[in-house]
Design a protein around this motif. Structure first.
Motif, PDB file in Angstrom:
ATOM      1  N   LYS A  68      -5.131   0.769  -6.109  1.00 26.82           N
ATOM      2  CA  LYS A  68      -4.852   1.228  -4.917  1.00 26.82           C
ATOM      3  C   LYS A  68      -5.689   0.319  -3.841  1.00 26.82           C
ATOM      4  N   SER A  69      -7.046   0.223  -4.234  1.00 24.44           N
ATOM      5  CA  SER A  69      -7.844  -0.427  -3.065  1.00 24.44           C
ATOM      6  C   SER A  69      -7.458  -1.802  -2.974  1.00 24.44           C
ATOM      7  N   LYS A  75      -2.863  -5.072   2.572  1.00 23.21           N
ATOM      8  CA  LYS A  75      -1.935  -4.460   3.534  1.00 23.21           C
ATOM      9  C   LYS A  75      -0.643  -3.633   3.213  1.00 23.21           C
ATOM     10  N   LYS A  76      -0.718  -3.145   1.975  1.00 22.30           N
ATOM     11  CA  LYS A  76       0.484  -2.505   1.412  1.00 22.30           C
ATOM     12  C   LYS A  76      -0.011  -0.895   1.673  1.00 22.30           C
ATOM     13  N   ILE A  95      -0.287  10.439   0.736  1.00 21.10           N
ATOM     14  CA  ILE A  95       0.660   9.689   1.447  1.00 21.10           C
ATOM     15  C   ILE A  95       0.215   8.497   2.160  1.00 21.10           C
ATOM     16  N   LYS A  96       0.495   7.543   1.674  1.00 18.17           N
ATOM     17  CA  LYS A  96      -0.008   6.326   2.373  1.00 18.17           C
ATOM     18  C   LYS A  96      -1.238   6.306   2.563  1.00 18.17           C
ATOM     19  N   GLY A  97      -1.913   6.703   1.290  1.00 26.64           N
ATOM     20  CA  GLY A  97      -3.411   6.697   1.602  1.00 26.64           C
ATOM     21  C   GLY A  97      -4.171   7.923   2.035  1.00 26.64           C
ATOM     22  N   ASP A 141       5.133   0.977   0.265  1.00 26.61           N
ATOM     23  CA  ASP A 141       5.354  -0.319  -0.533  1.00 26.61           C
ATOM     24  C   ASP A 141       5.338   0.362  -2.238  1.00 26.61           C
ATOM     25  N   TYR A 142       4.317   1.153  -2.546  1.00 24.92           N
ATOM     26  CA  TYR A 142       4.208   1.435  -3.855  1.00 24.92           C
ATOM     27  C   TYR A 142       3.881   3.013  -4.096  1.00 24.92           C
TER      28      TYR A 142
END
Length: 437
Positions: A68-69, A75-76, A95-97, A141-142
């Motif tokens: 994740k990091s 920038k994903k 959600i989105k980090g 993105d993932y």
């Protein structure tokens, strides 16, 4: 058309309590119920951002955090699904980090509950469906999915076409659900392998690796195996990663412990497959965050208690609960020089106390048995203490974590440097972290 329920603002715990009543068992490994509900929800699992599916016994969360990091350094946008949580349920669905907020969580819980219509389903299954709904309705993105238990029949294993699978080191754990030996457990974990989907495989014992290879041959899954296709290790206080193409010299992993060099290696192998730049990989390795894995407490009531009692040392917490985790903790205790180490331990009643505690023999100066606060499934103090007496000269009981810390401080010679390690359960770690600030 879906009509959103109006529900009280503080009802997340009420949802979870109600969900527990939908099935007589907390764990009942099967895909039938989750597939039924997902089908009724129009199969959100088929509309997720590209999925990286992570199974294994040890290091799943740490490996996920490194990946994740690294992706975020590139920038994903990344969704993550992990379990269990430490402080609040929202941690499981990011959600989105960012942790899902209560409003959205209530919405997805309501939709799943209404659609389920009182059919039998476990807590983990219905909350996994809620996570898939949330991920499917937010672009990213993932998606990083951590297996809850096992692999083959885990609720997350409805994903048909992940871009990558990862199997971290496998050891004996959850034998009552996955099998009584390493081969059976490896078979369950290898159930996440999918046809023609590459898989990163961490260090494995021979029997486990053999079973993974057999399943991979059946599923036509290309394997990238530790020690064969790639290697990671510590050298001169750096992370060295080698594969058939190059040797990378990278930053020291942000997560403490020598075992993290291999967890980080699995992440590097994954990030390289995803064409992430070397600079982003390096940033991911040195900036990953994963609480309750050899985490030092720097503030809060327990740190204040040490100061009040003039304890010459520090206090740490780790959520590991099996023999492999105990090995990682004891390796850390032996490598990080203080004069004395003291362990305070509470464990869930499904865990092997002897297998965990014996790793600490001849490593720690004292051992204190406690019951995990606020946890009905905790081993009793007497159960843990009776095991401890076989392995430790200085064994104690304490009726609370505060009392256990206080006892260590009062019995430890102040002239010697020392460390207190609170360990044995993620539930105990969660209690500590909820109360540490």
């Amino acid at each position: 058309m879906f009509v959103k329920k109006i529900v009280p603002k503080n009802d997340i715990k009420k949802f979870l309590k109600r969900f527990q009543s939908f099935h007589p068992k907390l764990i009942d490994l099967s895909l039938e119920r989750v597939e039924r509900l997902l089908d009724a929800l129009n199969n959100p699992q088929d509309n997720l951002p590209p999925v990286i599916h992570i199974a294994g016994t040890n290091g799943k969360g740490s490996t996920l955090s490194f990946i994740k990091s690294g992706l975020e350094a590139e920038k994903k946008l990344v969704h993550t699904y992990t379990s269990p949580h430490l402080i609040k349920f929202n941690e499981r669905i990011c959600i989105k980090g960012k942790e899902i907020n209560d409003s959205k969580l209530r919405e997805y819980f309501s939709r799943c509950e209404d659609t389920n219509n009182n059919s039998k389903i476990t807590l983990f299954e219905i909350t996994t469906c809620a996570a898939f709904l949330a991920f499917s309705e937010s672009e990213a993105d993932y998606t990083l999915l951590e297996v809850g238990l096992g692999g083959k029949f885990d609720a997350t294993n409805v994903i048909k076409n992940p871009v990558l699978t990862i199997i971290t080191p496998i050891s004996l754990d959850h034998e009552q659900y996955l099998g009584e030996n390493l081969i059976q457990i490896a078979d369950a974990k290898a159930g996440v392998l999918k046809p023609n989907t590459p898989a990163i495989i961490g260090r494995q014992e021979r029997n486990a690796m053999q079973r993974i290879r057999e399943v991979a041959k059946q599923t036509h899954s290309p394997l990238h195996i530790f020690g064969y296709d790639w290697l990671s290790y510590k050298k001169d206080n750096r992370l060295i990663f080698e594969d058939n193409n190059e040797i990378l010299e990278l930053a020291v992993p942000s997560l403490v412990g020598d075992h993290q060099y291999e967890n980080a290696g699995m992440a590097v192998a994954a990030l390289k497959y995803l064409n992430v730049s070397k600079s982003s990989i390096n940033s991911g390795i040195e900036n990953a965050i994963w609480p309750a894995r050899l985490q030092k407490l720097n503030l809060g009531p327990y740190v204040s208690l040490l100061k009040e009692l003039n304890f010459n040392g520090e206090i740490w917490v780790d959520g590991g609960h099996n023999d492999s985790a105990a090995t990682a903790i004891t390796n850390f205790l032996k490598s990080e020089q203080v004069e004395e180490n003291h362990v305070i331990c509470g464990m869930i009643n499904s865990k092997d106390v002897d297998g965990f505690l014996q790793k600490f023999a001849n490593v720690v100066e004292s051992f204190t048995a406690i019951r995990i606060p606020e946890e009905t499934n905790s081993h009793t103090i007497d159960k843990i203490y009776s095991s401890a007496e076989r392995f430790f000269i200085n064994s104690y009981k304490a009726n609370s974590l505060h009392a256990a810390i206080e006892n260590v401080c009062k019995t430890h010679p102040p002239q010697k440097s020392a460390r207190i390690m609170i360990c044995g359960s993620l539930y105990l770690s969660g209690y500590v972290l909820r109360n540490h600030s």
